[in-house]
Structures are given as C-alpha cells and as structure tokens.
Scaffold this motif. Structure first.
Motif, PDB file in Angstrom:
ATOM      1  N   ASP A   1      20.636   8.098 -16.538  1.00  0.00           N
ATOM      2  CA  ASP A   1      21.689   8.458 -15.585  1.00  0.00           C
ATOM      3  C   ASP A   1      21.260   8.225 -14.135  1.00  0.00           C
ATOM      4  O   ASP A   1      21.525   9.057 -13.240  1.00  0.00           O
ATOM      5  N   GLY A   2      20.583   7.118 -13.891  1.00  0.00           N
ATOM      6  CA  GLY A   2      20.188   6.782 -12.528  1.00  0.00           C
ATOM      7  C   GLY A   2      19.022   7.591 -12.005  1.00  0.00           C
ATOM      8  O   GLY A   2      18.702   7.533 -10.818  1.00  0.00           O
ATOM      9  N   LEU A   3      18.355   8.373 -12.889  1.00  0.00           N
ATOM     10  CA  LEU A   3      17.217   9.199 -12.476  1.00  0.00           C
ATOM     11  C   LEU A   3      15.993   8.860 -13.340  1.00  0.00           C
ATOM     12  O   LEU A   3      16.122   8.411 -14.472  1.00  0.00           O
ATOM     13  N   ILE A   4      14.838   9.112 -12.745  1.00  0.00           N
ATOM     14  CA  ILE A   4      13.584   8.918 -13.484  1.00  0.00           C
ATOM     15  C   ILE A   4      13.022  10.293 -13.787  1.00  0.00           C
ATOM     16  O   ILE A   4      12.732  11.088 -12.880  1.00  0.00           O
ATOM     17  N   LYS A   5      12.873  10.581 -15.056  1.00  0.00           N
ATOM     18  CA  LYS A   5      12.385  11.887 -15.485  1.00  0.00           C
ATOM     19  C   LYS A   5      10.988  11.764 -16.078  1.00  0.00           C
ATOM     20  O   LYS A   5      10.669  10.787 -16.742  1.00  0.00           O
ATOM     21  N   ILE A   6      10.178  12.801 -15.825  1.00  0.00           N
ATOM     22  CA  ILE A   6       8.834  12.864 -16.389  1.00  0.00           C
ATOM     23  C   ILE A   6       8.917  13.623 -17.705  1.00  0.00           C
ATOM     24  O   ILE A   6       9.405  14.760 -17.754  1.00  0.00           O
ATOM     25  N   SER A   7       8.436  12.997 -18.757  1.00  0.00           N
ATOM     26  CA  SER A   7       8.513  13.600 -20.093  1.00  0.00           C
ATOM     27  C   SER A   7       7.145  13.557 -20.754  1.00  0.00           C
ATOM     28  O   SER A   7       6.320  12.679 -20.461  1.00  0.00           O
ATOM     29  N   LYS A   8       6.908  14.515 -21.639  1.00  0.00           N
ATOM     30  CA  LYS A   8       5.656  14.543 -22.382  1.00  0.00           C
ATOM     31  C   LYS A   8       5.789  13.714 -23.659  1.00  0.00           C
ATOM     32  O   LYS A   8       6.806  13.781 -24.339  1.00  0.00           O
TER      33      LYS A   8
ATOM     34  N   ALA B   1       0.846  -1.199   0.000  1.00  0.00           N
ATOM     35  CA  ALA B   1       0.000   0.000   0.000  1.00  0.00           C
ATOM     36  C   ALA B   1       0.876   1.241   0.000  1.00  0.00           C
ATOM     37  O   ALA B   1       2.028   1.222   0.462  1.00  0.00           O
ATOM     38  N   ASP B   2       0.330   2.318  -0.503  1.00  0.00           N
ATOM     39  CA  ASP B   2       1.089   3.562  -0.579  1.00  0.00           C
ATOM     40  C   ASP B   2       1.590   3.955   0.820  1.00  0.00           C
ATOM     41  O   ASP B   2       0.793   4.029   1.782  1.00  0.00           O
ATOM     42  N   PRO B   3       2.887   4.179   0.955  1.00  0.00           N
ATOM     43  CA  PRO B   3       3.452   4.490   2.275  1.00  0.00           C
ATOM     44  C   PRO B   3       2.852   5.728   2.924  1.00  0.00           C
ATOM     45  O   PRO B   3       2.864   5.854   4.164  1.00  0.00           O
ATOM     46  N   GLU B   4       2.291   6.661   2.140  1.00  0.00           N
ATOM     47  CA  GLU B   4       1.686   7.869   2.692  1.00  0.00           C
ATOM     48  C   GLU B   4       0.164   7.760   2.754  1.00  0.00           C
ATOM     49  O   GLU B   4      -0.519   8.761   3.000  1.00  0.00           O
ATOM     50  N   SER B   5      -0.335   6.542   2.510  1.00  0.00           N
ATOM     51  CA  SER B   5      -1.785   6.258   2.620  1.00  0.00           C
ATOM     52  C   SER B   5      -2.622   7.141   1.688  1.00  0.00           C
ATOM     53  O   SER B   5      -3.757   7.529   2.017  1.00  0.00           O
TER      54      SER B   5
ATOM     55  N   LEU C   1      11.335   5.941  -6.468  1.00  0.00           N
ATOM     56  CA  LEU C   1      10.048   6.198  -7.117  1.00  0.00           C
ATOM     57  C   LEU C   1       9.162   7.201  -6.378  1.00  0.00           C
ATOM     58  O   LEU C   1       8.266   7.789  -6.985  1.00  0.00           O
ATOM     59  N   SER C   2       9.395   7.381  -5.112  1.00  0.00           N
ATOM     60  CA  SER C   2       8.453   8.166  -4.287  1.00  0.00           C
ATOM     61  C   SER C   2       8.303   9.608  -4.762  1.00  0.00           C
ATOM     62  O   SER C   2       7.186  10.143  -4.833  1.00  0.00           O
ATOM     63  N   SER C   3       9.409  10.265  -5.093  1.00  0.00           N
ATOM     64  CA  SER C   3       9.328  11.671  -5.528  1.00  0.00           C
ATOM     65  C   SER C   3       8.606  11.800  -6.869  1.00  0.00           C
ATOM     66  O   SER C   3       7.882  12.780  -7.105  1.00  0.00           O
ATOM     67  N   VAL C   4       8.799  10.822  -7.736  1.00  0.00           N
ATOM     68  CA  VAL C   4       8.120  10.838  -9.036  1.00  0.00           C
ATOM     69  C   VAL C   4       6.618  10.666  -8.844  1.00  0.00           C
ATOM     70  O   VAL C   4       5.807  11.379  -9.442  1.00  0.00           O
ATOM     71  N   TYR C   5       6.248   9.726  -7.960  1.00  0.00           N
ATOM     72  CA  TYR C   5       4.816   9.490  -7.745  1.00  0.00           C
ATOM     73  C   TYR C   5       4.137  10.694  -7.104  1.00  0.00           C
ATOM     74  O   TYR C   5       2.978  11.003  -7.396  1.00  0.00           O
ATOM     75  N   ALA C   6       4.854  11.404  -6.258  1.00  0.00           N
ATOM     76  CA  ALA C   6       4.280  12.595  -5.621  1.00  0.00           C
ATOM     77  C   ALA C   6       3.877  13.639  -6.668  1.00  0.00           C
ATOM     78  O   ALA C   6       2.885  14.355  -6.499  1.00  0.00           O
TER      79      ALA C   6
END
Length: 248
Positions: free
Chosen positions: A133-140, A68-72, A109-114
């Motif tokens: 480069d070890g990061l997950i980026k949000i792209s259109k 479950a989502d850690p922040e509920s 993943l947590s910062s991306v999901y936020a």
C-alpha cells in the motif's frame, strides 16, 4: 512511484552490505543484475547510470544511483555509509536526473533506514522489508519461516509415503526374482561326458575284479598240484623210513 520496482543495497553501523529491497520482477538471483547495474560505480561515488539489464533473457530498463548517506552516518570502522538504489522496469523512465531519484526514492526509504541503522548484525538476519500500500514495513522473518514450515510438512509426509512405496516395490521385485529363478539344466554335452566317465569307471572296476579272480584261481590250482604231489610222495617216504637197517 511504485515501491516494488526498487532495488536497494546498503550497510549499517554493525551489519554489512545487503539488499534490503528487491524488485517484484521474477529473477533467480538479483546479484547478477545488481553487479551489472553498479559495476562501474564505487561506494564513494555520487553517480547516476541508465541502461538495460538482462533478466531471464529480457532487456529491462533501469536507472541507478549511488550516494553517501545524507545524514553522514558511519559504520563501526568509521566509514561513511553509501546507498545504492536502482529503479528497474518501465518506472525508471520517470526519473531523468540524479536529484529526482534521490529526492523521490530516499524520501520513502529514509525513515526505514533510521530504524535499521543501529540494529545488530544478528538481528538483521531476522528482518525483511515488505512493500504494501505504498509503504515499506519492517517484518520479522520468523513468522514467514513458520508458515513455510507448515507448508512443507505435507510435502514431507508425501515424500515419506513415496519412499516407502518405492522400498516395497523393490522388495517385491527381489522376491519375484527369487521365486521365478529356474534351476540350471545341464547341457547335453556335459551329460554325455559325465556318462562316459561313469562307464569308464565301471569298466576299470570290472577289469580289476577279473584280475583279482584270475590270480585267486591260479593260486588255487597251484595249491591243488602241491597237494597231489604230497599224496604221491608220502607212501614212498614212509616205506623208506620203515625199511630195517642191516649191519655190515
């Protein structure tokens, strides 16, 4: 850890379940391996599973967790949001228990999901995640779609040229067939039959003409006989009418 080995499926406040990340392993449809890895896990369970999944005929190791989502955080219907995460490939051997997977992977993943959680469903259709480069980026997706469109334009032009060439070839073949088409030559049997029919008609015509001439000749002879009889009878008739009438 290698981010390109992660398969991550979850939902947001307004958008439904979808795969936000997929491993960089060639696979035609990740839905089949996904179902195989999570087929015994409900969205409410907190569970770790390990095994091998078949991808393109290869048995690939994996470790999968559901929590479950850690922040509920909840969706619009008030349900706690679950996260399903799998590490696919040899990288999965580094994780021995549930806590290690949740701690190491969720940290990435947590910062991306936020950022994604409150997005509207329509907006999520235009978003993709890229590991670099070890990061997950949000792209259109719009930029990538434009690039694909530019790449497809030459292919479309080639397809048009091919279709035009095929059409021209078909027209040429049809014209050659028309030009080279030979007139039908009647068979010898049909020619003999037609000749016999013509000869038969000619014979019938000759017979008809002969019959007509014969009847005309008979009529002429009859007229001549009548004329001779008239010549012989005329003097006798005339002499009888000229004789004097004597009184009794």
């Amino acid at each position: 850890m290698k981010l390109n080995t992660i398969l991550w499926s979850t939902r947001g406040r307004d958008w439904g379940f979808r795969m936000l990340l997929q491993p960089k392993i060639p696979c035609d449809d990740w839905l089949l391996p996904y179902e195989a890895m999570f087929n015994h896990t409900s969205t409410e369970d907190t569970k770790l599973s390990r095994g091998k999944v078949t991808i393109h005929g290869n048995h690939v190791p994996y470790v999968a967790v559901t929590f479950a989502d850690p922040e509920s955080r909840k969706d619009r219907a008030g349900r706690i949001i679950p996260h399903k995460i799998a590490i696919v490939g040899e990288e999965s051997n580094k994780f021995q228990d549930f806590d290690s997977v949740q701690k190491d992977v969720w940290q990435k993943l947590s910062s991306v999901y936020a950022q994604l959680y409150e997005h509207e469903s329509v907006a999520m259709e235009k978003i993709q995640l890229i590991c670099n480069d070890g990061l997950i980026k949000i792209s259109k997706k719009e930029h990538q779609q434009e690039a694909h469109t530019e790449e497809k334009q030459p292919n479309f032009q080639i397809a048009v040229v091919i279709m035009a060439a095929m059409t021209l070839a078909i027209v040429v073949v049809i014209l050659l067939q028309i030009v080279s088409k030979k007139p039908e030559i009647p068979s010898p049997s049909s020619t003999v039959r037609e000749t016999n029919q013509i000869v038969s008609k000619v014979r019938q015509q000759n017979l008809l003409e002969k019959s007509t001439k014969s009847s005309e000749n008979n009529s002429s002879d009859s007229d001549k006989s009548l004329t001779l009889m008239e010549k012989e009878l005329n003097p006798i008739m005339q002499s009888e009418f000229k004789a004097p009438i004597t009184a009794n």
